[in-house]
Motif scaffolding. Sequence first.
Motif, PDB file in Angstrom:
ATOM      1  N   TRP A 154       6.411  10.203  -1.712  1.00  0.00           N
ATOM      2  CA  TRP A 154       6.652   8.956  -0.978  1.00  0.00           C
ATOM      3  C   TRP A 154       6.731   9.174   0.527  1.00  0.00           C
ATOM      4  CZ3 TRP A 154       5.223   4.859  -3.286  1.00  0.00           C
ATOM      5  CH2 TRP A 154       5.333   4.758  -4.671  1.00  0.00           C
ATOM      6  N   ASN A 157       3.131   9.640   3.120  1.00  0.00           N
ATOM      7  CA  ASN A 157       2.375   8.612   3.839  1.00  0.00           C
ATOM      8  C   ASN A 157       3.167   7.933   4.947  1.00  0.00           C
ATOM      9  OD1 ASN A 157       0.059   9.011   2.364  1.00  0.00           O
ATOM     10  ND2 ASN A 157       0.805   7.740   0.693  1.00  0.00           N
ATOM     11  N   SER A 170       8.693   3.254  -1.515  1.00  0.00           N
ATOM     12  CA  SER A 170       9.184   3.582  -2.864  1.00  0.00           C
ATOM     13  C   SER A 170       8.408   2.757  -3.887  1.00  0.00           C
ATOM     14  CB  SER A 170      10.676   3.296  -2.983  1.00  0.00           C
ATOM     15  OG  SER A 170      10.893   1.930  -2.768  1.00  0.00           O
ATOM     16  N   TYR A 171       8.699   3.008  -5.137  1.00  0.00           N
ATOM     17  CA  TYR A 171       7.933   2.390  -6.222  1.00  0.00           C
ATOM     18  C   TYR A 171       8.161   0.881  -6.305  1.00  0.00           C
ATOM     19  CZ  TYR A 171       6.132   1.456 -10.869  1.00  0.00           C
ATOM     20  OH  TYR A 171       5.420   0.928 -11.925  1.00  0.00           O
ATOM     21  N   MET A 172       7.076   0.147  -6.370  1.00  0.00           N
ATOM     22  CA  MET A 172       7.132  -1.303  -6.625  1.00  0.00           C
ATOM     23  C   MET A 172       6.460  -1.531  -7.978  1.00  0.00           C
ATOM     24  SD  MET A 172       8.225  -2.603  -3.664  1.00  0.00           S
ATOM     25  CE  MET A 172       7.737  -4.279  -3.501  1.00  0.00           C
ATOM     26  N   LEU A 174       4.204  -2.285 -11.007  1.00  0.00           N
ATOM     27  CA  LEU A 174       2.750  -2.373 -11.168  1.00  0.00           C
ATOM     28  C   LEU A 174       2.434  -3.190 -12.415  1.00  0.00           C
ATOM     29  CD1 LEU A 174       1.957   1.388 -10.560  1.00  0.00           C
ATOM     30  CD2 LEU A 174       1.087  -0.472  -9.156  1.00  0.00           C
ATOM     31  N   LYS A 231      -8.093   2.743 -11.538  1.00  0.00           N
ATOM     32  CA  LYS A 231      -8.979   3.063 -10.420  1.00  0.00           C
ATOM     33  C   LYS A 231      -8.266   3.943  -9.397  1.00  0.00           C
ATOM     34  CE  LYS A 231      -9.081  -1.487 -10.032  1.00  0.00           C
ATOM     35  NZ  LYS A 231      -9.361  -2.894  -9.729  1.00  0.00           N
ATOM     36  N   SER A 232      -9.040   4.512  -8.503  1.00  0.00           N
ATOM     37  CA  SER A 232      -8.450   5.362  -7.464  1.00  0.00           C
ATOM     38  C   SER A 232      -7.527   4.546  -6.566  1.00  0.00           C
ATOM     39  CB  SER A 232      -9.597   5.954  -6.636  1.00  0.00           C
ATOM     40  OG  SER A 232      -9.066   6.600  -5.532  1.00  0.00           O
ATOM     41  N   ILE A 234      -4.766   3.082  -7.390  1.00  0.00           N
ATOM     42  CA  ILE A 234      -4.175   1.909  -8.049  1.00  0.00           C
ATOM     43  C   ILE A 234      -2.695   2.151  -8.422  1.00  0.00           C
ATOM     44  CG2 ILE A 234      -4.714   2.380 -10.493  1.00  0.00           C
ATOM     45  CD1 ILE A 234      -5.635  -0.900  -8.801  1.00  0.00           C
ATOM     46  N   GLY A 235      -2.261   3.420  -8.376  1.00  0.00           N
ATOM     47  CA  GLY A 235      -0.838   3.671  -8.597  1.00  0.00           C
ATOM     48  C   GLY A 235      -0.495   4.566  -9.782  1.00  0.00           C
ATOM     49  N   LYS A 236      -1.460   5.304 -10.316  1.00  0.00           N
ATOM     50  CA  LYS A 236      -1.173   6.160 -11.477  1.00  0.00           C
ATOM     51  C   LYS A 236      -0.178   7.257 -11.117  1.00  0.00           C
ATOM     52  CE  LYS A 236      -5.568   7.163 -11.860  1.00  0.00           C
ATOM     53  NZ  LYS A 236      -6.093   6.343 -10.761  1.00  0.00           N
ATOM     54  N   ARG A 264      -5.616  18.253  -9.888  1.00  0.00           N
ATOM     55  CA  ARG A 264      -6.572  18.522  -8.808  1.00  0.00           C
ATOM     56  C   ARG A 264      -6.261  19.857  -8.151  1.00  0.00           C
ATOM     57  NH1 ARG A 264      -5.479  12.385  -8.195  1.00  0.00           N
ATOM     58  NH2 ARG A 264      -3.471  13.254  -8.735  1.00  0.00           N
ATOM     59  N   ARG A 335      -9.054   8.414 -14.063  1.00  0.00           N
ATOM     60  CA  ARG A 335      -9.819   7.249 -13.605  1.00  0.00           C
ATOM     61  C   ARG A 335     -10.737   6.789 -14.743  1.00  0.00           C
ATOM     62  NH1 ARG A 335     -11.485   9.680  -7.730  1.00  0.00           N
ATOM     63  NH2 ARG A 335      -9.382   9.798  -6.886  1.00  0.00           N
ATOM     64  N   TYR A 367       5.990  -6.639  -1.311  1.00  0.00           N
ATOM     65  CA  TYR A 367       5.651  -5.384  -0.627  1.00  0.00           C
ATOM     66  C   TYR A 367       5.356  -5.643   0.856  1.00  0.00           C
ATOM     67  CZ  TYR A 367       3.127  -0.948   0.205  1.00  0.00           C
ATOM     68  OH  TYR A 367       2.707   0.255   0.696  1.00  0.00           O
ATOM     69  N   MET A 393      -2.883   1.326  -2.688  1.00  0.00           N
ATOM     70  CA  MET A 393      -3.250   2.172  -1.552  1.00  0.00           C
ATOM     71  C   MET A 393      -3.803   1.326  -0.405  1.00  0.00           C
ATOM     72  SD  MET A 393      -5.787   5.336  -1.464  1.00  0.00           S
ATOM     73  CE  MET A 393      -7.220   4.327  -1.397  1.00  0.00           C
ATOM     74  N   ARG A 430      -7.791  11.804   1.277  1.00  0.00           N
ATOM     75  CA  ARG A 430      -7.009  12.135   0.074  1.00  0.00           C
ATOM     76  C   ARG A 430      -7.882  12.611  -1.072  1.00  0.00           C
ATOM     77  NH1 ARG A 430      -6.284   7.982  -3.613  1.00  0.00           N
ATOM     78  NH2 ARG A 430      -4.185   8.553  -4.256  1.00  0.00           N
TER      79      ARG A 430
HETATM   80  N1  LIG Z   1       3.841   1.192  -7.475  1.00  0.00           N
HETATM   81  C1  LIG Z   1       3.696   1.454  -6.193  1.00  0.00           C
HETATM   82  N2  LIG Z   1       4.616   1.042  -5.288  1.00  0.00           N
HETATM   83  C2  LIG Z   1       4.452   1.304  -3.982  1.00  0.00           C
HETATM   84  N3  LIG Z   1       3.402   1.966  -3.485  1.00  0.00           N
HETATM   85  C3  LIG Z   1       2.459   2.388  -4.338  1.00  0.00           C
HETATM   86  C4  LIG Z   1       2.562   2.158  -5.720  1.00  0.00           C
HETATM   87  N4  LIG Z   1       1.492   2.694  -6.324  1.00  0.00           N
HETATM   88  C5  LIG Z   1       0.759   3.252  -5.363  1.00  0.00           C
HETATM   89  N5  LIG Z   1       1.323   3.069  -4.171  1.00  0.00           N
HETATM   90  C6  LIG Z   1       0.786   3.538  -2.883  1.00  0.00           C
HETATM   91  O1  LIG Z   1      -0.611   3.776  -3.023  1.00  0.00           O
HETATM   92  C7  LIG Z   1      -0.920   5.153  -2.788  1.00  0.00           C
HETATM   93  C8  LIG Z   1      -1.955   5.623  -3.793  1.00  0.00           C
HETATM   94  O2  LIG Z   1      -1.407   5.549  -5.106  1.00  0.00           O
HETATM   95  P1  LIG Z   1      -1.595   6.697  -6.205  1.00  0.00           P
HETATM   96  O3  LIG Z   1      -1.703   8.030  -5.558  1.00  0.00           O
HETATM   97  O4  LIG Z   1      -0.519   6.520  -7.211  1.00  0.00           O
HETATM   98  O5  LIG Z   1      -2.994   6.287  -6.806  1.00  0.00           O
HETATM   99  P2  LIG Z   1      -3.752   6.905  -8.057  1.00  0.00           P
HETATM  100  O6  LIG Z   1      -3.991   5.811  -9.022  1.00  0.00           O
HETATM  101  O7  LIG Z   1      -3.033   8.112  -8.551  1.00  0.00           O
HETATM  102  O8  LIG Z   1      -5.136   7.295  -7.376  1.00  0.00           O
HETATM  103  P3  LIG Z   1      -6.158   8.509  -7.679  1.00  0.00           P
HETATM  104  O9  LIG Z   1      -6.895   8.181  -8.921  1.00  0.00           O
HETATM  105  O10 LIG Z   1      -7.066   8.451  -6.484  1.00  0.00           O
HETATM  106  O11 LIG Z   1      -5.363   9.746  -7.733  1.00  0.00           O
HETATM  107  C9  LIG Z   1       0.406   5.887  -2.900  1.00  0.00           C
HETATM  108  O12 LIG Z   1       0.445   6.989  -2.034  1.00  0.00           O
HETATM  109  C10 LIG Z   1       1.434   4.854  -2.529  1.00  0.00           C
HETATM  110  O13 LIG Z   1       1.689   4.857  -1.135  1.00  0.00           O
END
Ligand SMILES: Nc1ncnc2c1ncn2[C@@H]1O[C@H](COP(=O)(O)OP(=O)(O)OP(=O)(O)O)[C@@H](O)[C@H]1O
Length: 678
Positions: A154, A157, A170-172, A174, A231-232, A234-236, A264, A335, A367, A393, A430
Motif C-alpha cells: 500500500w 504507490n 488501503s483496501y476498498m 471490490l 484484468k490487470s 483490477i485488484g487481485k 512474477r 489474468r 474512493y 489502478m 509495473r
Molecule cells: N480494493 C482496492 N482498494 C484500493 N485500491 C486498490 C484496490 N485494488 C487495487 N487497488 C489499487 O490498484 C493498484 C493495482 O491493483 P493490483 O496490483 O491489486 O492489481 P492486479 O489485479 O493484481 O493486477 P495485475 O494482474 O497487473 O497484477 C494497487 O496498487 C492499488 O493501489
Amino acid sequence: MASTTQSAVEYVRRARRHLVNTLKNHSVILENLNQQGVLGDEEVCIIQAEGNDYDKNRKLIDSVTDKGEKASYEFLKIIDMTRKRTHGRTSLLPEKQTVASAESKTFDLHHWISCFPFKEDAQMGNNYLQGPTPCHRYQAKLKSKAQKISKAFWTANKDLFEGNNKPDLSYMPLVLDTQGSVSASKIKKFKSKKSKWGRSKKLGTYIPQDKADISPSVLLKTHKNILLVGKSGIGKTALVHEMLKLWTEKDDKELNYMFYFDMRKISNIKSLEELLFNEFSEPDEGKDEVLQDIKNNSDNVTLIFDGITDLSSPVVQKLVDKDLLKDSKVVLTCRPADEDHLEEDLPSEDFLRVEVKGFSEQTIKTYISAMLREGKERVLSNVELLTLCHVPMYALMVAACFSSETSENFQKPCCITDIYINIFRFCLKRNSNTKYIDLDTFIKSKSEEILSLAEVAFRATEGKTVNLTLRPSGDSCVLSLLKQLAIKVALTKRITTCAFLHYTMQEFFAALWLLKNPDLISNVFQQCLTEEKKHMKHLIPYMCRLLTEESPSLMEYLIPAEELKNTSNWFFKKVISTFLPSLCENDEPDTEDSGRILFLCQCLYESQCPEACIDLLEKLDYRLDLSGESLDPYPCCAVAYVITQSKEKKIWLNLEDVTISQQGMRPLLGCLQKRPMV
Ligand SMILES: Nc1ncnc2c1ncn2[C@@H]1O[C@H](COP(=O)(O)OP(=O)(O)OP(=O)(O)O)[C@@H](O)[C@H]1O
C-alpha cells in the motif's frame, strides 16, 4: 476448579490402555501441562527421556492421574483443545463424524473426549498451545512478514502523490463474482448495444454491479481452494493482501500458516522447504519440527500464488494437485488470458472461481471523495473518468493526477490526456518486472509495439468496435493494457480476442496513431462532422495534448519531434476551422453545434496552448455564446482557461440559461473577476 459429576481421574484411568497407544505429539501436551503448572520442568524432562511413544504416554498419564482430579481435568482439557492438531483432522461434516464413530470398533479419541462433561468455561482454550513453541513462533514471524508486505504494497504507490497530499491507501471493497466464467459475452454485449445506446450509457456498462455476498473475510474463512481471475490492475493482489491482513489481525489461538508468493518474482523452486523457507520466511528455530508440523497439519496451511501464468513449476503443480500438503488451501490469482493455460492443469472442480471485477459506482465515489476532497466533482461529474475508475489502478492514477494539480511542486492544471499518459507509463513500469527502470528508454525500446497497438486501436475505433485484431507479436508489457480472452473455437484451436480495459483508453491510442499518420487527420476531421463517424471527434482532445511538449513525456519516444512540430503548425488552426459553428461548411444548425464552442475550449485546454486560444477568441470576435449549456466542472475549467488567455481584450460571455455545477463556479468566477468582461 471445575465441578463435574464425572471424575476426571477415573475417566482417564478407564481409557488408560487406549490412550497409551493413541496419544500423539507429547511435546505439545507436555508443554501445555508445564505452562498450566501441572507438571514441573523436571517432570517434563523425565517423561521426555523415556525411550518410545508408548513409554512416554504411559509415564505421562500416570504422572497426571497420580496428581489427582485437578491435574487430570487439565489434561483432558488440553487433549480437547489440541486434539485436532495432535490427533489428526476431524471431519468438517458432523454427520460423517457420527457415522465414522459408529462404524469404528477401535478407540476413537475424538469421540471419547467429546463425551467428557466439561464445565462451561469462558476461558476454556484461551491459553493452550496448539503446537510446539517453535511453530507458534514461526506463525508469529509469518504474521509479521505478512503485515510488512501488505504495508509495503500500500505504501509503494504513495510516491505518486506529492508533498502533503499523500493519502493513506488501503483496501476498498471490490465487486467479486462467483457466478460463471469471464467470457466473450461482455464484449459481444457491448458491441450489440452500441448502436442503440448513447456514449454515457455505453461507458456505464464498464462499472460492475455491487454484489455484497462475498468479501475477503469470507474468502479467508472458506476451506475451498480459490482461483481469483481478473484484468490487470483490477485488484487481485490488493484482495489477497487484504486476506493476509485479516489473517494477521485474527487473535484466535489456532496455529495456522499463511504464505504469499509473487509468482512474477520466483522461479526454479526445487522443494517445498525451499519454497516456504527460502522464498518466503525461514523459522528462527526448530526448522525440521516446523516443516513437520506444516506437513502433518496441512489443513492449517494457506498458500497464495499471486500472478500465476502456468503450472510449470513442479513444486507448485504438486501443491495445486495436493500431492504435497494434501489438505492445504491454495489461492491462485491470474489474468483471464492465463486462466486458459491453467485450466488444463487445474483440478477445476476443487476451485472456487471468483472473478474480480473492480470498483462499483459507490466505491468509486467513496474512493475518489477520500482521495480528492477538493477536486472530486471534476472526476465524478465526468462520465469518462468516473467509469474509467472502475479499474482500481486507473482510479489511483486519476486521483494522483488530480492531486498533483494542487501540489506546491506542480501547480498546473490536470489535463485529461495527462491521466492517460500517466496510466500508460505506470502500467509499463509495473509490468516491466524491473524495479529500477529508466522508463523513457524503455518506452523508446518498445515504440514499435506501442505504435502497432495504436494502429489496432485506430482501426477498431474507426470500425466502431471494441474488439481488437491483434498481431501476434504483441509485447506482454504493452498488452497489460488489454484484457485478453482466449476462446476455444475447435478442439485444438483457440483464438485470442482483446479489448482495452476502457473504451477511452482505445481512443487515446487511436489518437496516437493519427499523430503518427498526419495525412489521415484531415479526413478524420471531416468524418467527425458526419453522423456515421462523429464518434471520432473524441480522439481530438487527446491529440491536442499529445502534440504539445509538456511532461509526462511519451510522444518524443514514438514520433520524431520534427514531425510533431510540423503537424502542430497547422493542427490547431484546422481544429478551430473544422469545429467552429460559424465557419464549418455545414451551416445547418444541428444538435452538435451547441456543444462546439465547449468542445473547442476543451481541446485548447488539453493543448495548454495560449496562441491557439487567442486564435479561437479572435475567430469568435471575442464573443463566447454558451447559452443553454450545462457546464460540469471540467468544461468550466476549459472555458476559464481559454478566457484567461485574453490579456487585454474584453470578452462578451453569454451565460443565459446556463446550468453550472457548484464546483464549476469557482474556476469560472475566478477568471471572470480577473478579466475584462462584458
Ligand atoms: N480494493 C482496492 N482498494 C484500493 N485500491 C486498490 C484496490 N485494488 C487495487 N487497488 C489499487 O490498484 C493498484 C493495482 O491493483 P493490483 O496490483 O491489486 O492489481 P492486479 O489485479 O493484481 O493486477 P495485475 O494482474 O497487473 O497484477 C494497487 O496498487 C492499488 O493501489
